[in-house]
Design an enzyme around this catalytic site. Structure first.
Site, PDB file in Angstrom:
ATOM      1  N   ASP A   1      -2.644  10.741  -1.786  1.00 28.10           N
ATOM      2  CA  ASP A   1      -2.260   9.688  -3.017  1.00 28.10           C
ATOM      3  C   ASP A   1      -2.590  10.399  -4.121  1.00 28.10           C
ATOM      4  O   ASP A   1      -3.023   9.714  -5.457  1.00 28.10           O
ATOM      5  CB  ASP A   1      -3.504   8.770  -2.347  1.00 28.10           C
ATOM      6  CG  ASP A   1      -3.179   8.006  -1.479  1.00 28.10           C
ATOM      7  OD1 ASP A   1      -2.823   6.548  -1.547  1.00 28.10           O
ATOM      8  OD2 ASP A   1      -2.924   8.720  -0.301  1.00 28.10           O
TER       9      ASP A   1
ATOM     10  N   ARG B   1      -7.490  -0.373  -6.888  1.00 27.24           N
ATOM     11  CA  ARG B   1      -7.462   0.799  -6.283  1.00 27.24           C
ATOM     12  C   ARG B   1      -7.600   1.517  -7.296  1.00 27.24           C
ATOM     13  O   ARG B   1      -7.397   2.104  -8.267  1.00 27.24           O
ATOM     14  CB  ARG B   1      -6.498   0.843  -5.192  1.00 27.24           C
ATOM     15  CG  ARG B   1      -6.413  -0.251  -4.292  1.00 27.24           C
ATOM     16  CD  ARG B   1      -5.905  -0.412  -3.078  1.00 27.24           C
ATOM     17  NE  ARG B   1      -5.933   0.954  -2.249  1.00 27.24           N
ATOM     18  CZ  ARG B   1      -6.280   1.107  -1.223  1.00 27.24           C
ATOM     19  NH1 ARG B   1      -4.472   1.184  -0.897  1.00 27.24           N
ATOM     20  NH2 ARG B   1      -6.562   1.952  -0.455  1.00 27.24           N
TER      21      ARG B   1
ATOM     22  N   ARG C   1       0.839  -1.236  -0.345  1.00 26.65           N
ATOM     23  CA  ARG C   1      -0.244  -0.270   0.017  1.00 26.65           C
ATOM     24  C   ARG C   1       1.315   1.478  -0.125  1.00 26.65           C
ATOM     25  O   ARG C   1       2.075   1.078   0.341  1.00 26.65           O
ATOM     26  CB  ARG C   1      -1.234  -0.186   1.589  1.00 26.65           C
ATOM     27  CG  ARG C   1      -0.143  -0.399   2.516  1.00 26.65           C
ATOM     28  CD  ARG C   1      -0.522   0.303   3.785  1.00 26.65           C
ATOM     29  NE  ARG C   1      -0.587   1.812   3.547  1.00 26.65           N
ATOM     30  CZ  ARG C   1       0.660   2.868   3.805  1.00 26.65           C
ATOM     31  NH1 ARG C   1       1.732   1.863   3.993  1.00 26.65           N
ATOM     32  NH2 ARG C   1       1.063   3.572   3.150  1.00 26.65           N
ATOM     33  N   GLY C   2       0.266   2.094  -0.417  1.00 22.21           N
ATOM     34  CA  GLY C   2       1.287   3.191  -0.468  1.00 22.21           C
ATOM     35  C   GLY C   2       1.299   3.868  -1.820  1.00 22.21           C
ATOM     36  O   GLY C   2       1.957   3.298  -2.540  1.00 22.21           O
ATOM     37  N   ALA C   3       0.432   5.027  -2.440  1.00 22.37           N
ATOM     38  CA  ALA C   3       0.392   5.168  -3.844  1.00 22.37           C
ATOM     39  C   ALA C   3       2.075   4.949  -4.514  1.00 22.37           C
ATOM     40  O   ALA C   3       1.753   4.275  -5.774  1.00 22.37           O
ATOM     41  CB  ALA C   3       0.030   7.144  -3.805  1.00 22.37           C
TER      42      ALA C   3
ATOM     43  N   ASN D   1      -5.503  12.084   0.718  1.00 23.91           N
ATOM     44  CA  ASN D   1      -4.341  11.557   1.698  1.00 23.91           C
ATOM     45  C   ASN D   1      -5.332  10.127   2.343  1.00 23.91           C
ATOM     46  O   ASN D   1      -7.389  10.743   2.344  1.00 23.91           O
ATOM     47  CB  ASN D   1      -3.717  12.254   2.246  1.00 23.91           C
ATOM     48  CG  ASN D   1      -2.744  11.525   3.293  1.00 23.91           C
ATOM     49  OD1 ASN D   1      -2.122  10.509   2.294  1.00 23.91           O
ATOM     50  ND2 ASN D   1      -2.353  11.823   4.022  1.00 23.91           N
ATOM     51  N   LYS D   2      -5.242   9.733   3.306  1.00 24.98           N
ATOM     52  CA  LYS D   2      -5.526   9.202   4.546  1.00 24.98           C
ATOM     53  C   LYS D   2      -6.709   9.568   5.174  1.00 24.98           C
ATOM     54  O   LYS D   2      -6.489  10.309   5.642  1.00 24.98           O
ATOM     55  CB  LYS D   2      -4.637   8.722   5.392  1.00 24.98           C
ATOM     56  CG  LYS D   2      -5.072   6.711   6.253  1.00 24.98           C
ATOM     57  CD  LYS D   2      -6.264   5.963   5.298  1.00 24.98           C
ATOM     58  CE  LYS D   2      -5.984   5.105   3.971  1.00 24.98           C
ATOM     59  NZ  LYS D   2      -6.534   4.317   3.597  1.00 24.98           N
TER      60      LYS D   2
ATOM     61  N   GLN E   1      -2.649   2.108  10.220  1.00 25.46           N
ATOM     62  CA  GLN E   1      -1.670   2.028   9.295  1.00 25.46           C
ATOM     63  C   GLN E   1      -0.808   2.961   9.906  1.00 25.46           C
ATOM     64  O   GLN E   1       1.027   2.641   9.728  1.00 25.46           O
ATOM     65  CB  GLN E   1      -1.753   2.848   8.125  1.00 25.46           C
ATOM     66  CG  GLN E   1      -2.461   1.834   7.038  1.00 25.46           C
ATOM     67  CD  GLN E   1      -3.940   2.691   6.834  1.00 25.46           C
ATOM     68  OE1 GLN E   1      -4.097   3.228   7.834  1.00 25.46           O
ATOM     69  NE2 GLN E   1      -4.653   2.940   5.522  1.00 25.46           N
TER      70      GLN E   1
END
Length: 355
Positions: A247, A100, A57-59, A257-258, A206
């Site tokens: 992201d 995603r 995960r993470g762009a 973002n998250k 996270q």
């Protein structure tokens, strides 16, 4: 920008995404912090599943993993001719593209590899396969280089102080070092990072599971807090900067973002705390005019109803957006590998890409 440090001088962690011996090798982020383990993926479907389930995960890490998924296809394909291979390639492209929706790096990386294929359709099949693998490696290596540059740019503009971050934009979210992670690591190396506040980042934690683990691993002094403590910590004067990843950043400076980032931005504005995004240019989507156009992924309700596999709520309806959108008016600046972008963002982002 002169690079003072090499990646290996800033972190003891290996690359989170690699391509070795015809396999995509990932740090399994679902097992952290209980266990540090890598997994070797052998099919495109396994790579797609890893992206969907947050195993990776993470762009930027998602983008590199997807590119390596296409490299995996190139090295394992049994296609007898180019037509068969192109059919396999475009099927794999679609499978990976549909994992995603929010992280623009996914589409950027896949389209970059696809462009190479389309520009060399007349080459031999073996040549096309080599080009796919080479391009995927370039994407990963360029991410490491971009992170290192962002780390130096960020540390250059920030004075000594306490930093608060949200979610994980560290080494685990990229190929190596991180976006925010690179800034924090350079500040730590130079003695400028007094204390790192880490939001736990509900509902998948996270921040607690990943950021706290990797920064502790590298010897950075930190304190972990639950998300709803952040405002009080700001009120007490214990935060000098807030630095988060993204992201997707769009043309006017709005960014996704998250979930929970928007709340931090509003609180930062109230308390007069500079609020920075750290993102490579591959995360900036100039085709969208404002954050209202960013597609927001909704995740399964089990992420909210359970924690670590244990049920913490009755089986009720759940709204679980993975990201929120922060308007650019709350943003102090965007730290990129090409320098720091300040308001007015619409004009200065255009200038960044023209340069």
């Amino acid at each position: 920008m002169r690079m003072k440090y090499k990646p290996e001088e800033l972190t003891k962690l290996p690359r989170s995404v690699q391509f070795r011996e015809g396999k995509v090798v990932l740090i399994d982020q679902l097992l952290l912090p209980r266990e540090f383990k890598t997994v070797a993926l052998e099919t495109v479907d396994e790579v797609a599943r890893a992206i969907k389930t947050l195993q990776v995960r993470g762009a930027p890490a998602i983008g590199a993993a997807a590119a390596y998924g296409l490299a995996l296809l190139a090295e394992t394909s049994k296609a007898k001719n180019k037509d068969e291979f192109f059919d396999e390639f475009y099927r794999a492209y679609e499978v990976l593209k549909n994992t995603r929706p929010t992280a623009v790096n996914l589409f950027w990386a896949l389209n970059r590899v696809k462009k190479v294929v389309e520009e060399h359709r007349e080459d031999s099949l073996e040549s096309i396969k080599r080009l796919i693998v080479s391009e995927a490696h370039k994407i990963a290596d360029e991410d490491v280089d971009a992170n290192l540059k962002m780390g130096h740019y960020g540390a250059e503009i920030l004075d000594e102080g306490n930093v608060l971050t949200h979610c994980n934009a560290g080494s685990l979210a990229t190929v190596h070092l991180g976006t925010v992670g690179a800034v924090l690591r350079v500040m730590h190396k130079e003695g400028k990072l007094k204390l790192l506040w880490v939001d736990e980042t509900r509902p998948v934690l996270q921040g607690a599971r990943l950021s706290a683990w990797e920064y502790h691993y590298d010897g950075i002094r930190l304190k972990l807090i639950s998300d709803n403590m952040a405002g009080f910590v700001m009120q007490q004067g214990k935060v000098d900067y807030i630095i988060v990843g993204a992201d997707r950043v769009v043309a006017n400076g709005d960014f996704a973002n998250k979930i929970g980032t928007y709340s931090l931005a509003v609180l930062a504005k109230e308390h007069g705390i500079p609020f920075f995004v750290v993102a490579p240019t591959s995360t900036i989507d100039m085709s969208l005019k404002s954050g209202k156009e960013i597609p927001i992924e909704e995740r399964p309700k089990e992420e909210v109803l359970t924690c670590g596999g244990c049920r913490i709520a009755p089986d009720v309806d759940v709204y679980n957006p993975a990201f929120d959108v922060t308007p650019h008016k709350y943003l102090t600046g965007i730290i990129t590998e090409k320098g720091v972008v300040y308001p007015p963002f619409e004009r200065n982002l255009k200038r960044l890409f023209r340069s």
